[in-house]
Design a protein around this motif. Structure first.
Motif, PDB file in Angstrom:
ATOM      1  N   ASP A  57      77.952 -50.293  39.844  1.00  0.00           N
ATOM      2  CA  ASP A  57      76.847 -50.030  40.438  1.00  0.00           C
ATOM      3  C   ASP A  57      75.421 -50.841  39.972  1.00  0.00           C
ATOM      4  N   MET A  58      75.728 -51.568  38.798  1.00  0.00           N
ATOM      5  CA  MET A  58      74.915 -52.246  38.268  1.00  0.00           C
ATOM      6  C   MET A  58      74.620 -53.802  39.028  1.00  0.00           C
ATOM      7  N   LEU A  59      75.837 -54.136  39.656  1.00  0.00           N
ATOM      8  CA  LEU A  59      75.867 -55.276  40.327  1.00  0.00           C
ATOM      9  C   LEU A  59      75.491 -55.322  41.803  1.00  0.00           C
ATOM     10  N   ARG A  60      75.044 -56.558  42.119  1.00  0.00           N
ATOM     11  CA  ARG A  60      74.863 -56.423  43.757  1.00  0.00           C
ATOM     12  C   ARG A  60      76.267 -56.201  44.457  1.00  0.00           C
ATOM     13  N   SER A  61      76.094 -55.796  45.606  1.00  0.00           N
ATOM     14  CA  SER A  61      77.521 -55.210  46.134  1.00  0.00           C
ATOM     15  C   SER A  61      78.250 -56.563  46.660  1.00  0.00           C
ATOM     16  N   CYS A  62      79.394 -56.506  46.855  1.00  0.00           N
ATOM     17  CA  CYS A  62      80.370 -57.771  47.421  1.00  0.00           C
ATOM     18  C   CYS A  62      79.846 -58.123  48.612  1.00  0.00           C
ATOM     19  N   SER A  63      79.466 -57.278  49.698  1.00  0.00           N
ATOM     20  CA  SER A  63      78.972 -57.607  50.797  1.00  0.00           C
ATOM     21  C   SER A  63      77.617 -58.375  50.688  1.00  0.00           C
ATOM     22  N   GLU A  64      76.754 -57.914  49.890  1.00  0.00           N
ATOM     23  CA  GLU A  64      75.474 -58.583  49.724  1.00  0.00           C
ATOM     24  C   GLU A  64      75.503 -60.064  49.256  1.00  0.00           C
ATOM     25  N   LEU A  65      76.624 -60.226  48.380  1.00  0.00           N
ATOM     26  CA  LEU A  65      76.718 -61.416  47.959  1.00  0.00           C
ATOM     27  C   LEU A  65      77.768 -62.673  48.749  1.00  0.00           C
ATOM     28  N   GLY A  66      78.055 -61.851  50.018  1.00  0.00           N
ATOM     29  CA  GLY A  66      78.615 -62.530  51.044  1.00  0.00           C
ATOM     30  C   GLY A  66      80.219 -62.726  50.913  1.00  0.00           C
ATOM     31  N   HIS A  67      80.574 -61.862  50.086  1.00  0.00           N
ATOM     32  CA  HIS A  67      82.218 -61.824  50.021  1.00  0.00           C
ATOM     33  C   HIS A  67      82.893 -61.099  51.161  1.00  0.00           C
ATOM     34  N   ALA A  68      83.937 -61.382  51.418  1.00  0.00           N
ATOM     35  CA  ALA A  68      84.747 -60.463  52.275  1.00  0.00           C
ATOM     36  C   ALA A  68      85.158 -59.087  51.337  1.00  0.00           C
ATOM     37  N   THR A  69      84.871 -58.163  52.114  1.00  0.00           N
ATOM     38  CA  THR A  69      85.298 -56.866  51.534  1.00  0.00           C
ATOM     39  C   THR A  69      86.392 -56.298  52.137  1.00  0.00           C
TER      40      THR A  69
ATOM     41  N   VAL B 269      85.495 -70.313  32.973  1.00  0.00           N
ATOM     42  CA  VAL B 269      84.635 -69.095  32.666  1.00  0.00           C
ATOM     43  C   VAL B 269      83.350 -69.443  32.097  1.00  0.00           C
ATOM     44  N   SER B 270      82.292 -69.182  33.041  1.00  0.00           N
ATOM     45  CA  SER B 270      80.915 -69.397  32.437  1.00  0.00           C
ATOM     46  C   SER B 270      80.283 -68.119  31.610  1.00  0.00           C
ATOM     47  N   ILE B 271      79.555 -68.850  30.675  1.00  0.00           N
ATOM     48  CA  ILE B 271      79.121 -67.957  29.680  1.00  0.00           C
ATOM     49  C   ILE B 271      77.425 -68.108  29.484  1.00  0.00           C
ATOM     50  N   SER B 272      76.948 -68.465  30.880  1.00  0.00           N
ATOM     51  CA  SER B 272      75.508 -68.395  30.710  1.00  0.00           C
ATOM     52  C   SER B 272      75.219 -67.596  32.004  1.00  0.00           C
ATOM     53  N   GLN B 273      73.946 -67.155  31.976  1.00  0.00           N
ATOM     54  CA  GLN B 273      73.628 -66.150  33.022  1.00  0.00           C
ATOM     55  C   GLN B 273      73.208 -66.767  34.116  1.00  0.00           C
ATOM     56  N   SER B 274      73.673 -66.209  35.203  1.00  0.00           N
ATOM     57  CA  SER B 274      73.675 -66.629  36.797  1.00  0.00           C
ATOM     58  C   SER B 274      73.745 -65.526  37.609  1.00  0.00           C
ATOM     59  N   ASP B 275      73.016 -65.678  38.615  1.00  0.00           N
ATOM     60  CA  ASP B 275      73.252 -64.838  39.950  1.00  0.00           C
ATOM     61  C   ASP B 275      74.059 -65.576  40.780  1.00  0.00           C
ATOM     62  N   THR B 276      73.566 -66.932  40.966  1.00  0.00           N
ATOM     63  CA  THR B 276      74.195 -67.893  42.106  1.00  0.00           C
ATOM     64  C   THR B 276      75.654 -67.808  41.812  1.00  0.00           C
ATOM     65  N   ILE B 277      76.278 -67.985  40.635  1.00  0.00           N
ATOM     66  CA  ILE B 277      77.446 -68.277  40.690  1.00  0.00           C
ATOM     67  C   ILE B 277      78.173 -67.247  41.138  1.00  0.00           C
ATOM     68  N   ASN B 278      77.636 -65.954  41.296  1.00  0.00           N
ATOM     69  CA  ASN B 278      78.379 -64.782  41.864  1.00  0.00           C
ATOM     70  C   ASN B 278      78.448 -64.887  43.405  1.00  0.00           C
ATOM     71  N   GLU B 279      77.534 -65.583  43.832  1.00  0.00           N
ATOM     72  CA  GLU B 279      77.487 -65.697  45.561  1.00  0.00           C
ATOM     73  C   GLU B 279      78.434 -66.498  46.032  1.00  0.00           C
ATOM     74  N   ALA B 280      78.952 -66.208  47.047  1.00  0.00           N
ATOM     75  CA  ALA B 280      80.004 -66.579  48.130  1.00  0.00           C
ATOM     76  C   ALA B 280      79.880 -67.988  48.104  1.00  0.00           C
ATOM     77  N   LYS B 281      79.039 -68.781  48.008  1.00  0.00           N
ATOM     78  CA  LYS B 281      78.903 -70.262  48.565  1.00  0.00           C
ATOM     79  C   LYS B 281      79.341 -71.006  47.226  1.00  0.00           C
ATOM     80  N   ASP B 282      78.924 -70.390  46.162  1.00  0.00           N
ATOM     81  CA  ASP B 282      79.298 -71.008  44.831  1.00  0.00           C
ATOM     82  C   ASP B 282      80.853 -70.675  43.851  1.00  0.00           C
ATOM     83  N   PHE B 283      80.923 -69.640  44.548  1.00  0.00           N
ATOM     84  CA  PHE B 283      82.493 -68.862  43.979  1.00  0.00           C
ATOM     85  C   PHE B 283      83.613 -69.671  44.555  1.00  0.00           C
TER      86      PHE B 283
END
Lengths: 291, 413
Positions: free
Chosen positions: B401-413, B134-148
């Motif tokens: 709505d605050m988040l980038r969409s799952c598909s934008e992050l590269g996750h299968a939807t 469970v990460s408690i530091s700000q990051s966008d990258t960690i949400n993206e499919a390649k680091d997930f």
């Protein structure tokens, strides 16, 4: 890119260089005269900032802090010389280096225990808050004050070393301590005073830097690295070298910040590398010196 | 390390010794993974370096979360233990410490990290070994499919959410915006977030300056920033860098010409340079103790923290330590133990409200959906007490709505 911007940038560089000069000066004097590489210099810079802050809040005036902190910490430096460093003269250069390295950890941890490891605010003296309109742009009054004060301290130091009898003894002592002893000068007292002066300059740098950055126990570690770079560029032990190199580093950082800001920190080390390649003894250093 | 539960270990040790003589003694650490054993949570955080103040608050709050669970008898009768390690704000150090926590200390999950670059290193290690992080530091990258990975959860806000909320409060169409940005992952992600928000609002970018991470002097950037003549200066850096950059900008008279905005306004750094320097600075936050006036969860969290820390108040990054560990422990409670797959499942289903209102981990990227605060630093005369640092300008309720969409992050939807 207009000229006024470059002039403003130069001025920021000189202000930055002024603090570098003061801290590097203490380091280089102690090395040049005593042959001691003082690794606790950064920690003493930090102690100076805390002492300045404490004395300023005690007396209610920044000016007392600025005056008393370097004197008090300088006296503390003399105590360090008298109790610890004195025992290591005549031994390998590594011994005082290791001693002061260990001392720096003790000082930093000591401050952590007493004042906590969070940063604490160091207010700018009320007379120097705000900016001065220079016609081409605004510049913080406090930084202008730092430039002037450092120039005055340098002048006083130069006069003391070059024009007084004590200065003569000090210079002679650095050249040949044995002859000085034969001539009946108590060289131990000269070294005591020199170490105190070096530490006092570190403390002065700390008090001056206080209102420009946040005061915290680690603030000295970066300063130590910078001061070493400056002394190496200027030539270990050279006073003129420390002044020239300090300003050179400050101005280089500043001008590089204008064109390639992310390189601003690296430029100092690049400069050192270039100087070492061309003149390994530093700009004003003496070749083959072993202290 | 584990003090409690040692009696049961000894009894098992004697039993095992009867079966397989001395060999059992050597095998003890591995055989120790039984149901009645202590639950160990690894907690790497930069206790030394420019983020030390924030890191120490994380530890205090994480310890509080553990204490509250232990006071109620632990999880299924098992005590919880927090293993804090100093990552020294260095990705390599963090990876080594995390590996040790997993291989040597046999932790059941890892929570922590404070730097966006360091958390990615921790995540590399944990996901390769199938350990929950469970990460408690700000990051966008960690949400993206390649680091997930299914083991990766992100309790902190991310730069996209934070900058959008701050921009909404501070930017208007046609405004000129300049940026001073720390040259590493955190700064880059905040800059990207601000620029995206700026474009949506219709504000103009007049320039950006990247500064070296951990710099003590920012004076050399000020003349150029002033010459850009922006209406708003966004300073995207963290820890002591934030304090030093704002202090020196104020020294140069920046505030007379423009408004200073930061993605994340830090409680400890405001304390470090004082009210006059921070006056009027606006920034985002995950938590501010003053939220207790509008949130029962905040009031309860403040009270528990005060009781455990001699009346001190919890800070923003501290709250992440509490909710990061707290949500994990709640999921373990729901899963009835430490079985990784079951806990992952429980975390995905978890609805929790620990510090400021309802939160949950989004299914596709495990980002915690939560409220975002926008704070303005008060001037000295307006402070009701020494802890009355900020005014709450906005408290945006969490939504997908605050988040980038799952598909934008590269996750299968």
């Amino acid at each position: 890119m207009d000229l006024s911007l470059i002039i403003m940038q130069l001025l920021s560089g000189i202000a930055l260089g002024a603090v570098l000069v003061i801290t590097a000066l203490g380091l280089t004097i102690v090395f040049g005269m005593l042959g001691v590489v003082n690794f606790a210099h950064g920690a003493l810079f930090m102690i100076g900032a805390y002492a300045g802050l404490y004395l300023a809040s005690l007396t209610g005036s920044f000016w007392w802090g600025l005056l008393l902190a370097p004197i008090l910490i300088g006296a503390f430096g003399m105590l360090i010389e008298f109790v610890l460093i004195r025992r290591l003269y005549g031994r390998s250069i590594d011994d005082p280096l290791l001693l002061t390295f260990g001392l720096s950890y003790i000082l930093v941890e000591g401050v952590r225990i007493v004042f906590g490891s969070d940063g604490i605010p160091f207010p700018t003296p009320p007379q120097l808050i705000g900016v001065l309109d220079l016609g081409i742009g605004f510049f913080p009054r406090y930084r202008l004050f730092v430039i002037v004060l450092v120039a005055v301290v340098l002048l006083a130091l130069w006069l003391a070393l070059e024009k007084t009898r004590i200065g003569l003894i000090v210079r002679a002592g650095a050249r040949d301590p044995v002859i000085m002893q034969v001539l009946g000068v108590d060289i131990g007292r000269v070294w005591l005073a020199i170490f105190g002066l070096g530490v006092g300059l570190a403390a002065l740098g700390g008090v001056l830097a206080g209102p420009m950055r946040s005061v915290n126990p680690e603030m000295g570690s970066l300063v130590l690295a910078e001061a070493f770079v400056v002394t190496v560029i200027g030539g270990l032990g050279s006073i003129v070298g420390a002044v020239v190199a300090g300003l050179m580093v400050g101005i280089s950082i500043s001008l590089v910040a204008l064109f390639a800001p992310e390189m601003a920190t690296i430029v100092m080390f690049a400069l050192m590398a270039v100087v070492l390649l061309i003149r390994p003894q530093g700009l004003f250093g003496v070749r083959g010196r072993t202290a | 390390m584990s003090k409690s539960g040692s009696t049961s270990k000894i009894s098992r040790r004697t039993a095992l010794a009867g079966l397989s003589a001395g060999a059992a003694l050597l095998a003890m650490p591995r055989l120790g993974r039984a149901a009645d054993e202590t639950i160990r949570i690894g907690f790497p955080t930069p206790l030394t370096g420019p983020f030390a103040a924030e890191a120490r608050d994380q530890v205090k709050c994480a310890e509080l979360a553990v204490k509250l669970v232990n006071d109620k008898g632990g999880i299924g009768g098992r005590k919880v233990e927090l293993l804090v390690r100093d990552d020294k704000l260095n990705a390599g150090e963090a990876a080594t410490r995390t590996l040790e926590l997993i291989e040597k200390d046999k932790v059941h999950a890892v929570v922590g990290a404070l730097s966006s670059a360091v958390q990615l290193a921790v995540n590399e290690v944990t996901r390769a070994r199938g350990v929950i992080y469970v990460s408690i530091s700000q990051s966008d990258t960690i949400n993206e499919a390649k680091d997930f990975s299914k083991y990766t959860f992100h309790e902190a806000l991310n730069p996209h959410m934070t900058t959008a909320a701050v921009a909404r409060q501070t930017l208007k169409k046609g405004m000129k915006v300049a940026h001073l940005v720390a040259d590493y992952a955190y700064g880059h992600e905040m800059l990207r977030g601000f620029k995206r928000a700026q474009a949506a609002i219709g504000a103009d970018n007049v320039g950006e300056i990247l500064h070296p991470f951990g710099a003590a002097d920012y004076s050399t950037f000020m003349p150029r920033l002033m010459s850009m003549r922006p209406d708003v200066l966004c300073i995207s850096n963290f820890g002591r860098d934030q304090a030093n950059a704002i202090k020196q900008a104020v020294d140069f008279g920046v505030k007379q010409q423009m408004k200073i905005v930061v993605p994340v306004i830090l409680h400890n750094q405001r304390l470090a340079v004082g009210p006059d320097v921070f006056e009027g600075v606006v920034g985002g936050a995950n938590y501010y103790w003053g939220l207790e006036a509008q949130s029962k969860s905040a009031a309860a969290f403040n009270a528990a923290f005060k009781a455990a820390n001699g009346g001190a108040i919890p800070t923003d990054y501290g709250a992440y330590g509490y909710s990061g560990v707290g949500s994990l422990l709640a999921a373990m409670q729901a899963a009835g133990g430490t079985d990784t797959d079951k806990v992952v499942d429980a975390l995905e289903k978890l609805q929790y409200d620990l510090t400021k209102g309802p939160q949950h981990y989004r299914k596709c990227d495990h980002q915690s959906v939560q409220s975002v605060l926008v704070l303005e630093s008060k001037k000295k005369a307006a402070m009701a007490g020494e802890n009355d640092l900020f005014a709450i300008l906005a408290n945006d309720t969490g939504s997908d709505d605050m988040l980038r969409s799952c598909s934008e992050l590269g996750h299968a939807t």
